[in-house]
Enzyme design. Sequence first.
Site, PDB file in Angstrom:
ATOM      1  N   HIS A  67      -3.555   7.368   1.818  1.00 22.73           N
ATOM      2  CA  HIS A  67      -3.910   6.014   1.394  1.00 22.73           C
ATOM      3  C   HIS A  67      -5.323   5.726   1.896  1.00 22.73           C
ATOM      4  CE1 HIS A  67      -4.036   1.826   0.690  1.00 22.73           C
ATOM      5  NE2 HIS A  67      -3.839   1.466   1.944  1.00 22.73           N
ATOM      6  N   CYS A  76       0.817  -1.226   0.000  1.00 23.30           N
ATOM      7  CA  CYS A  76       0.000   0.000   0.000  1.00 23.30           C
ATOM      8  C   CYS A  76       0.849   1.275   0.000  1.00 23.30           C
ATOM      9  CB  CYS A  76      -0.965   0.004   1.178  1.00 23.30           C
ATOM     10  SG  CYS A  76      -2.124  -1.362   1.113  1.00 23.30           S
ATOM     11  N   ASN A 127     -10.155  -0.024  -0.715  1.00 23.79           N
ATOM     12  CA  ASN A 127      -8.694   0.050  -0.604  1.00 23.79           C
ATOM     13  C   ASN A 127      -8.074  -0.532  -1.875  1.00 23.79           C
ATOM     14  OD1 ASN A 127      -5.996  -0.289   0.000  1.00 23.79           O
ATOM     15  ND2 ASN A 127      -6.352  -1.131   2.052  1.00 23.79           N
TER      16      ASN A 127
END
Length: 319
Positions: free
Chosen positions: A246, A113, A276
């Site tokens: 993020h 990520c 996500n």
Amino acid sequence: MIRAVITGTGSALPVRRVSNAELAQTVDTTDEWIVERTGIRFRHLAGAGETTSSLATEACRKALAAAGRDARDIDLIIVATATPDQTFPATATIVQAALGIDDCVAFDVAAVCSGFLYALQVADSMIRTGNARCALVIGAETFSRILDWDDRTTCVLFGDGAGAIVLEAEQDGDRGILYSRLHADGRHNQLLYVDGGPSTTGTVGKLRMKGREVFRHAVVNLAAVMEEVLASAGFTAADVDWVVPHQANARILDATARKLGLPGEKVIMTVDQHANTSAASVPLALDVAVRDGRVKRGDLVVLEAMGGGFTWGAALVRF
Ligand code: UT7
């Protein structure tokens, strides 16, 4: 002094958009649980023929158009991804070929990520040292292909997509990447990982996560690295126009902003629409905010991410 300036952004999403209610038809979950715990309402899932490289290539074409650049101007391509098309070659070279670029530097970065932040610092360093002048920096993922669809604690959280920026050398300007900082702490490998790989099982594996522990670390680490980046560049939270975080969980975004004393209106939130998307989430959210007119030239923008490893990082950008 050479700085690396973001001159264009682009993004791409798979055609299929799946609501929580649709997911609840096949997964033991509810729209209420997902919205309350995560803020997620929709995610896009890649269909047949949609791959990490195809999404990345579409995002690059849009970023190049926004920057007024031709693919032939590009001398560096970095793809941040944990879901490459193949174990090798690097997805960056597949994007390179799709864009019709004969010769440039092209490689992938694996920091899950945080991958886009890692790729951005590498590209920034290469530009400032004269090893590149015009780069495509991409975050692209098809996490749906590594999800265990029988594990409701993870499969509802992720989506597919890609975001890209054109990053160009500029001499003696005010704009560009002012400062960036990266971290990793491999002691936490087992809190967020994939249970397979070429050198261990010979399989691709599925994503595994201890969500509650990851959550706890995320809020602490993200607030700390943002403070670190702001202080190192001589700014405070009050100077920041936008945070592009993020997009893992709306509650993480809220808690981190609160910790820094940043008003929620300054935080770009797309997790409700995209879920996500791992390395794609920061450039995807940035592109959304640039195209809807929130992030403008001259704005002071903080990009931040945290993910498997753990890895985490932040970058301060004069847009
Ligand atoms: O991108 C990398 C970084 N990743 C992250 O930052 C993710 C961080 N973690 C999170 O976002 C949150 O921890 C989650 C969204 C993953 C989980 O939220 P939580 O508030 O920490 O929930 P929990 O894991 O403590 O689970 C609470 C309950 C459990 O039931 P019991 O044991 O209390 O009876 C779970 O079984 O919720 C249950 N549950 C679900 N219920 C309905 C877990 N997943 C689901 C689901 N639908 N999908």
